[in-house]
Design a protein around this motif. Structure first.
Motif, mmCIF file in Angstrom:
data_model
loop_
_atom_site.group_PDB
_atom_site.id
_atom_site.type_symbol
_atom_site.label_atom_id
_atom_site.label_comp_id
_atom_site.label_asym_id
_atom_site.label_seq_id
_atom_site.Cartn_x
_atom_site.Cartn_y
_atom_site.Cartn_z
ATOM 1 N N THR A 150 -0.053 -0.351 -12.351
ATOM 2 C CA THR A 150 0.311 0.806 -11.530
ATOM 3 C C THR A 150 0.022 2.063 -12.342
ATOM 4 O O THR A 150 -0.288 1.987 -13.531
ATOM 5 N N ILE B 79 0.841 -6.650 -12.823
ATOM 6 C CA ILE B 79 0.357 -5.769 -11.764
ATOM 7 C C ILE B 79 0.226 -4.365 -12.350
ATOM 8 O O ILE B 79 1.216 -3.784 -12.794
ATOM 9 N N GLU C 16 0.666 -12.611 -16.432
ATOM 10 C CA GLU C 16 0.364 -12.149 -15.076
ATOM 11 C C GLU C 16 1.025 -10.788 -14.893
ATOM 12 O O GLU C 16 2.234 -10.643 -15.102
ATOM 13 N N GLU D 197 2.587 -1.295 -16.262
ATOM 14 C CA GLU D 197 2.376 -2.637 -15.720
ATOM 15 C C GLU D 197 3.699 -3.322 -15.388
ATOM 16 O O GLU D 197 4.676 -3.213 -16.128
ATOM 17 N N ALA E 61 0.107 -1.245 -2.304
ATOM 18 C CA ALA E 61 -1.242 -1.669 -2.692
ATOM 19 C C ALA E 61 -1.521 -3.122 -2.308
ATOM 20 O O ALA E 61 -2.649 -3.596 -2.446
ATOM 21 N N ALA F 236 3.214 -0.976 -5.930
ATOM 22 C CA ALA F 236 2.666 -2.333 -5.874
ATOM 23 C C ALA F 236 2.740 -2.904 -4.455
ATOM 24 O O ALA F 236 1.809 -3.583 -3.998
ATOM 25 N N SER G 141 -0.095 -5.685 -3.788
ATOM 26 C CA SER G 141 0.062 -6.551 -4.959
ATOM 27 C C SER G 141 1.394 -7.288 -4.946
ATOM 28 O O SER G 141 1.532 -8.347 -5.566
#
Length: 375
Positions: free
Chosen positions: A176, A174, A172, A180, A243, A240, A245
């Motif tokens: 950017t 995120i 998992e 990541e 955004a 993040a 996230s």
């Protein structure tokens, strides 16, 4: 006809490097070539029967001058990891030293490059030698073949190369602009640059996979600048959050655990994204603690209490980001109800109590002596 090339690399060069250091170099070279040309696809293939590990680039070909130390097509390219022109030569040296075979199939030039240590008559030293032999082939691209690789050595590559780890596990993350953020618990604190693991002394909560242009590796390719990394993780977290996230509550959790992921927030509050996150933190604080003032130290706590306010001690990273807010609210609080204090002496006594923790002992004694004269 074969040509031999002696490299001025002795057997004990980079004596602390092991199998995985060498493999890291080969993966780095392969992935860098794909970055430079997206059609030059890179792959790593293991044959358990032959115990052979192959590194394949679809269109690459090697010129003989790449055997020169310092010769690199990637120098000053910020999108690639390798910059020093040592990669596959050092990998060949280490792998030969630990009993592996190292062969390059330079198919686009119909060449096979084999490597071994030889006792050099010229240098009077045991050094690495490449032999280049012409061999017609219909195969294309470049294949680096490492022999005598056990299955468990191959499995261990997942610990140094994120792509291999992801082939075996769900990750998992995120995305950017800087790379990541890796959310898996088992990747907590792990640092990668372009998918390759590097060492760090920073105690990060999340794992990170940085783009090479934002994090430069040291010459040993194992380490990077921890201070520089802290700035980048701060920017990644802020991006993040903005955004959507990551929630702003995750930032407060990081602050509560004193995670280094956001350590640089208090130094970069002037950056646009950090300033926006700062505003979200203030909104969160005000929603949770109505009509209160965020403070960091006991002295600040006592000052707010002296002025009749409601102090709340918050984690250091957040307190430092909200320092301007704290000062403005304390100033406003100190001016309120001033007319209800009948004498200047009482106002000064209140001021002394508010700032008591910030003043040196001699100054406090002198100030009290002045107050006594006001009776």
């Amino acid at each position: 006809m074969a040509e031999t090339y002696e490299l001025t690399l002795t057997e004990n060069y980079v004596s602390d490097w092991d199998f995985y250091d060498a493999i890291r170099e080969l993966i780095q070279n392969g992935t860098d070539q794909e970055i430079l040309d997206t059609s030059n696809h890179f792959d790593m293939i293991y044959d358990p029967g032959e115990k052979v590990l192959r590194f394949v680039n679809a269109t690459s070909k090697l010129k003989i001058n790449t055997l020169l130390l310092g010769r690199s097509s990637k120098t000053n390219n910020s999108d690639t990891v390798g910059q020093f022109g040592e990669g596959y030569k050092i990998a060949a040296l280490v792998l030969n030293r630990i009993g592996k075979t190292f062969t390059i199939y330079n198919n686009n030039k119909n060449e096979v490059w084999t490597s071994k240590f030889t006792n050099s008559k010229k240098w009077l030293e045991k050094i690495l030698q490449f032999t280049v032999t012409k061999k017609e082939t219909d195969n294309k691209g470049l294949v680096i073949e490492v022999g005598n690789v056990t299955y468990w050595e191959y499995e261990g590559i997942a610990d140094i190369w994120l792509q291999r780890y992801e082939e075996k596990n769900d990750v998992e993350k995120i995305p950017t602009m800087y790379g990541e953020i890796l959310l898996n618990d088992e990747l907590s604190g792990r640092i990668f640059v372009n998918g390759l693991s590097v060492n760090s002394k920073n105690e990060m909560h999340y794992g990170y996979n940085f783009k090479p242009k934002y994090i430069k590796l040291e010459r040993d390719r194992r380490t990077c600048d921890d201070w520089e990394m802290g700035y980048v993780t701060t920017r990644m977290i802020c991006e993040a959050v903005l955004a959507g996230s990551l929630s702003i509550y995750e930032v407060t959790k990081l602050a509560d655990m004193d995670a280094k992921d956001i350590y640089h927030m208090s130094f970069t509050y002037y950056e646009e994204n950090v300033a926006k996150v700062k505003e979200l933190l203030l909104q969160q604080f005000d929603a949770q603690y109505l009509d209160s003032i965020p403070v960091e130290t006991q002295e600040e706590y006592n000052r707010v209490k002296t002025y009749g306010g409601k102090p709340v001690i918050v984690p250091q990273p957040i307190a430092r980001m909200l320092k301007d807010t704290m000062r403005a609210r304390i100033k406003k609080l100190s001016m309120e109800n001033l007319d209800d204090i009948p004498t200047v002496k009482e106002q000064l006594e209140r001021w002394l109590n508010a700032w008591f923790g910030e003043l040196p002992g001699d100054a406090i004694d002198e100030f009290r002596n002045i107050l006594k004269k006001m009776d």
